[in-house]
Design a protein around this motif. Structure first.
Motif, short mmCIF file in Angstrom:
data_model
loop_
_atom_site.label_atom_id
_atom_site.label_comp_id
_atom_site.label_asym_id
_atom_site.label_seq_id
_atom_site.Cartn_x
_atom_site.Cartn_y
_atom_site.Cartn_z
N SER A 34 4.40 -7.73 -0.68
CA SER A 34 5.31 -6.64 -0.34
C SER A 34 4.77 -5.36 -0.96
N ASN A 40 12.31 0.50 -1.91
CA ASN A 40 12.20 0.29 -0.47
C ASN A 40 10.84 -0.31 -0.11
N LEU A 71 7.61 -0.85 2.19
CA LEU A 71 6.79 -0.16 3.18
C LEU A 71 6.18 -1.12 4.19
N GLN A 83 5.09 -5.70 4.69
CA GLN A 83 4.99 -7.07 4.17
C GLN A 83 4.03 -7.88 5.02
N THR A 94 -1.78 0.23 5.35
CA THR A 94 -0.51 0.96 5.26
C THR A 94 -0.66 2.39 4.74
N ASN A 101 5.50 6.38 7.76
CA ASN A 101 5.91 5.03 7.38
C ASN A 101 7.43 4.91 7.37
N GLN A 102 7.92 3.83 7.95
CA GLN A 102 9.37 3.59 8.04
C GLN A 102 9.78 2.52 7.02
N ALA A 103 9.88 2.92 5.75
CA ALA A 103 10.25 1.97 4.70
C ALA A 103 11.72 1.57 4.86
N TRP A 104 12.04 0.34 4.43
CA TRP A 104 13.41 -0.14 4.56
C TRP A 104 13.91 -0.67 3.22
N PRO A 105 15.23 -0.61 2.98
CA PRO A 105 15.78 -1.06 1.70
C PRO A 105 15.81 -2.58 1.60
N GLN A 106 15.76 -3.07 0.37
CA GLN A 106 15.89 -4.50 0.12
C GLN A 106 17.37 -4.91 0.16
N ASN A 107 17.60 -6.16 0.52
CA ASN A 107 18.95 -6.73 0.49
C ASN A 107 19.21 -7.27 -0.92
#
Length: 322
Positions: A136, A148, A150, A152, A181, A190-196
């Motif tokens: 990750s 967040n 980037l 995986q 990346t 880059n469209q980073a996303w938050p972790q659950n």
């Protein structure tokens, strides 16, 4: 050319750094790594793999014992890097450093976050019987491995893989994913996303107590334990009060006598058969008796009569849970 400061310590980090150097797309302003440490039985003071690589390319090296509040931290901020990249560095970064680079700080973390945050993700993935792990890339925040994501990439864990096998494959995977990346990071696409957070699990650094084999576990669990800790930090048990390292073995089935957990119930030319939990058996194949070198069981058994070992019981520390 974007200016990068790289932070890392072991061979895993070295592979990632080598990829950045080989790409010739980034200026490595400095490398930050742990201080030289004593290594091996003779405790020889040895530089980290990352330091050795940096020196080979003439890259400046900083080695703070503790980065926060150090003169080296001030130096890093004054360098005004575009980006900081960390990979198994081994220290927390203070806010002042996280906020210094224009494009932030990115960590190459060896798990599929939010699973296995912390310092031993590869060990835990094997130890807990995961079928896959991965890399990750995350933006670093003051909270451990919680930033967040980037990008995986996943990697299967094979049945006989140990931590060295997976480390080597993960290093290559981390290098390739990072290089793929980074252009989107600098381009702002880059469209980073938050972790659950609800799915977060942890892999703290391995303690000395956790190196001890618990024979009341099943043979499959013991096998995972041995492979997860090989070659570092390794696993051990006790025989006649002496530490006795177990380097290799495997679950085995057969018509063996039933004994108490930890008892050597049989031996072959190259295996010691040990009673494990839930009526399972673990065949030890490579050992290291106290004060001796690592060796195959066949070598260990040379000149030793069967009755010297069969029915002996490997001891466990009282009160330790496996």
């Amino acid at each position: 050319m974007k200016k990068v400061i790289f932070m890392g310590t072991p061979a895993f980090s070295r592979t990632v750094l080598q990829g950045l150097i080989d790409s010739q797309a980034y200026e490595i302003m400095a490398v930050v790594t742990q201080p030289d440490r004593p290594v091996g039985r003779k405790r020889v003071i040895t530089p980290s793999p990352v330091k050795e690589l940096a020196q080979a390319y003439g890259i400046p090296v900083l080695q703070p014992e503790k980065l926060a509040g150090s003169d080296q931290a001030k130096t890093i901020i004054e360098m005004k890097p575009d980006l900081i990249i960390t990979a198994a560095f081994g220290q927390f970064l203070p806010k002042s450093i996280l906020n210094a680079p224009k494009y932030g700080a990115i960590n190459v973390h060896a798990s599929l976050l939010p699973k296995y945050r912390g310092g031993a993700p590869i060990h835990y993935a094997i130890w807990k019987g995961e079928k896959e792990t991965g890399i990750s890339l995350i933006y670093m925040t003051p909270k451990m491995d919680a930033g967040n994501i980037l990008a995986q990439a996943s990697l299967p864990i094979l049945d006989r893989d140990d931590v060295a096998d997976v480390f080597a494959k993960m290093a290559d995977l981390g290098r390739d994913l990072l290089l793929k990346t980074l252009p989107s990071v600098f381009a702002g696409t880059n469209q980073a996303w938050p972790q659950n957070e609800a799915e977060a699990t942890f892999s703290p650094n391995i303690s000395k107590e956790e190196e001890e084999i618990q024979w009341n576990q099943t043979a499959i669990e013991i096998d995972r334990h041995v492979r997860a800790f090989r070659p570092f930090p390794s696993t051990f048990t006790r025989l006649k009060g002496q530490r006795f390292k177990i380097w290799a073995g495997r679950p085995i089935t057969g018509d063996f006598p039933q004994g108490q957990v930890g008892q050597i119930v049989a031996s072959t030319e190259d295996q010691l058969i040990v009673q494990a939990g839930q009526n399972t058996y673990f065949a030890i194949e490579e050992v290291q008796p106290n004060g001796k070198k690592r060796m195959p069981v066949k070598q260990y058994l040379n000149g030793m009569a069967d009755h010297e070992l069969v029915n002996q019981v490997f001891e466990m520390s009282s009160g330790h849970e496996g």
